[in-house]
Scaffold this motif. Structure first.
Motif, mmCIF file in Angstrom:
data_model
loop_
_atom_site.group_PDB
_atom_site.id
_atom_site.type_symbol
_atom_site.label_atom_id
_atom_site.label_comp_id
_atom_site.label_asym_id
_atom_site.label_seq_id
_atom_site.Cartn_x
_atom_site.Cartn_y
_atom_site.Cartn_z
ATOM 1 N N HIS A 64 40.753 53.710 37.234
ATOM 2 C CA HIS A 64 39.957 54.033 36.042
ATOM 3 C C HIS A 64 38.595 54.584 36.430
ATOM 4 N N HIS A 66 35.402 53.739 36.002
ATOM 5 C CA HIS A 66 34.155 53.033 36.326
ATOM 6 C C HIS A 66 33.705 53.386 37.749
ATOM 7 N N ASP A 68 32.391 51.725 40.103
ATOM 8 C CA ASP A 68 32.759 50.851 41.228
ATOM 9 C C ASP A 68 34.221 51.055 41.645
ATOM 10 N N HIS A 69 34.909 51.980 40.973
ATOM 11 C CA HIS A 69 36.281 52.336 41.373
ATOM 12 C C HIS A 69 36.385 53.799 41.816
ATOM 13 N N HIS A 155 41.650 48.152 29.671
ATOM 14 C CA HIS A 155 40.273 47.825 30.098
ATOM 15 C C HIS A 155 39.288 48.843 29.513
ATOM 16 N N ASP A 176 41.283 47.048 36.917
ATOM 17 C CA ASP A 176 40.532 46.061 36.121
ATOM 18 C C ASP A 176 41.334 45.793 34.850
ATOM 19 N N HIS A 396 36.423 43.231 30.281
ATOM 20 C CA HIS A 396 37.189 42.498 31.292
ATOM 21 C C HIS A 396 37.901 41.287 30.704
HETATM 22 ZN ZN LIG Z 1 36.195 48.597 35.411
#
Ligand SMILES: [Zn+2]
Length: 452
Positions: A64, A66, A68-69, A155, A176, A396
């Motif tokens: 996805h 975000h 941090d991904h 998510h 996530d 989340h």
């Molecule tokens: Zn995420």
């Protein structure tokens, strides 16, 4: 049958930097390549050399959009990765916004930390021409031994669970996992068959407030601005939470046509993301689809203004209260909200609403936990405004929802936990063992795990 080895280079006993490498008999498949975020030391990890050679990677799947991904994808291309990145169409569109925004933020960070640029704009563009859109449930063959399918992770828009077939083994990465009864995205898909499950555990030790309360709490704050003749500041995250909040406000304003308090969405990035939600209506849940039958635009309502530039943002100040301002960043680490804080935090009538968990160390966390002063470019402002938090809009899954998803698998060989702080994952691992009797392990950084 091929030997399968999993090695993780991020989100190991922490919540950012997701990056998992599967070596399936020599076929190297990377799931996510996210940015490390949080405090200064964590950010610096983005500048460390990748502990593998991107030239050797055969394919990348992105769960996805975000940061941090997806945040280290340009770095893969800067280090000569030449392959594709597979993701759903909305993930591709949202990642474009996120990566463009992050390019400028990372350059500023590099200057502050006296570090070289992390990657160039050319590397970001290389990501943009390497996407391979994949819809949910469509099987993609990567090699004679390796194929995958994406499922809905519930998510954020387009978020995926990845089901990988490697020889005769099935490996499922959760990505996530979404909260329950999200206002817009469809609820998560449950899967029952897997030999190995790699699950996130961000909120593996806590429960969110009930989803009924979150709308009520938000609307109470909204209504209070008229009786107080005050300003309500809502800190937003550009993806999902903004659109969730706009939908709740849309439904309220559309039903109460006499309610005429001006609302401002002061975040071009959030509005650009909202446009992608509008283009991806088939990814939204039934309730949202139903609303579209009577309301052509479920994110835009009477009295909502979108500010596109700094001048318009400053002009919000000249509008007399009552008024509502939605701006980023979600944890008040930057963004236009800081300017609004400087104008409104000093007045006890006003109200700040943080829309979700605030990571320790962030300004949002400090303000929420009783910080008395706000430092605005050297000027100290005493915080008099009421400060509150709504955590029910979290995208989340909480502990109960995580256990529900993990518990759906029928006797996997092993459940591997990532994307959570060490003590949180330990708590979740204990519950998984006690409740389901599954062999459970917490993934450690750059440590090989054999999946055979
Ligand atoms: Zn995420």
């Amino acid at each position: 049958m091929p030997n399968i080895k999993l090695t993780s280079f991020g989100a190991t006993q922490e919540v950012t930097g997701s990056c998992h490498l599967l070596n399936i008999g020599g076929f190297r498949l990377l799931v996510d390549c996210g940015m490390f975020q949080g405090d200064r030391d964590n950010y610096k990890k983005n500048w460390e050399e990748l502990p593998f050679d991107p030239k050797d990677i055969d394919a990348v799947i992105l769960t996805h959009a975000h940061l941090d991904h997806c945040g280290r994808l340009p770095k893969l291309y800067a280090r000569k990765y030449l392959g594709k990145v597979y993701a759903t169409p909305p993930t591709i569109k949202l990642s474009r916004i996120v990566l463009e925004d992050s390019f400028y933020i990372m350059n500023e960070k590099a200057m502050k930390l006296h570090l070289p640029k992390l990657y160039s704009l050319t590397d970001v563009r290389k990501v943009f021409v390497s996407w391979e859109p994949v819809d949910y449930y469509k099987k993609v063959e990567l090699s004679p031994d390796v194929s995958f399918k994406l499922h809905n992770a519930g998510h954020i828009l387009g978020s995926s669970i990845v089901e990988i077939k490697a020889g005769d083994k099935t490996i499922v990465f959760s990505g996530d996992i979404g909260g329950e009864h999200m206002p817009l995205v469809k609820d998560i898909d449950y899967i029952s068959k897997a030999d190995y499950v790699i699950s996130e555990g961000t909120y593996g030790n806590r429960l969110h407030e009930h989803f009924d309360n979150r709308n009520e709490k938000l609307l109470e704050a909204v209504k209070r601005v008229t009786s107080n003749n005050s300003t309500l500041l809502i800190t937003i995250f550009a993806l999902e939470r903004t659109q969730d909040i706009l939908k709740v406000l849309n439904d309220y304003y559309e039903k109460h046509l006499d309610f005429s308090v001006p609302a401002f969405l002061d975040s071009p990035m959030a509005w650009n993301a909202t446009k992608i939600y509008k283009e991806s209506l088939n990814y939204l849940n039934e309730e949202a689809q139903e609303s579209l039958k009577t309301d052509r635009d479920i994110f835009k309502f009477p009295h909502l203004s979108i500010t596109n530039n700094v001048r318009q943002s400053k002009n919000i100040n000249s509008v007399s209260p009552p008024k509502i301002i939605l701006a980023g960043s979600g944890m008040a680490e930057g963004g236009r909200m800081l300017h609004h804080f400087s104008r409104y935090l000093g007045d006890a009538k006003n109200h700040v609403l943080f829309m979700g968990f605030q990571v320790p160390g962030t300004l949002g966390h400090k303000i929420l936990n009783g910080s008395f002063d706000f430092n605005y470019y050297g000027r100290s402002i005493k915080i008099e405004a009421a400060v509150d938090q709504i955590d029910g809009f979290s995208a989340h899954a909480d502990k109960a929802a995580l256990l529900k998803w993990i518990g759906h698998f029928k006797q996997p060989n092993k459940v591997l936990l990532s994307h959570g702080d060490k003590d949180v994952l330990e708590d979740l691992a204990t519950s998984v063992r006690e409740k389901f009797n599954f062999d459970t392990e917490i993934i450690k950084y750059n440590t090989n795990i054999t999946l055979n």
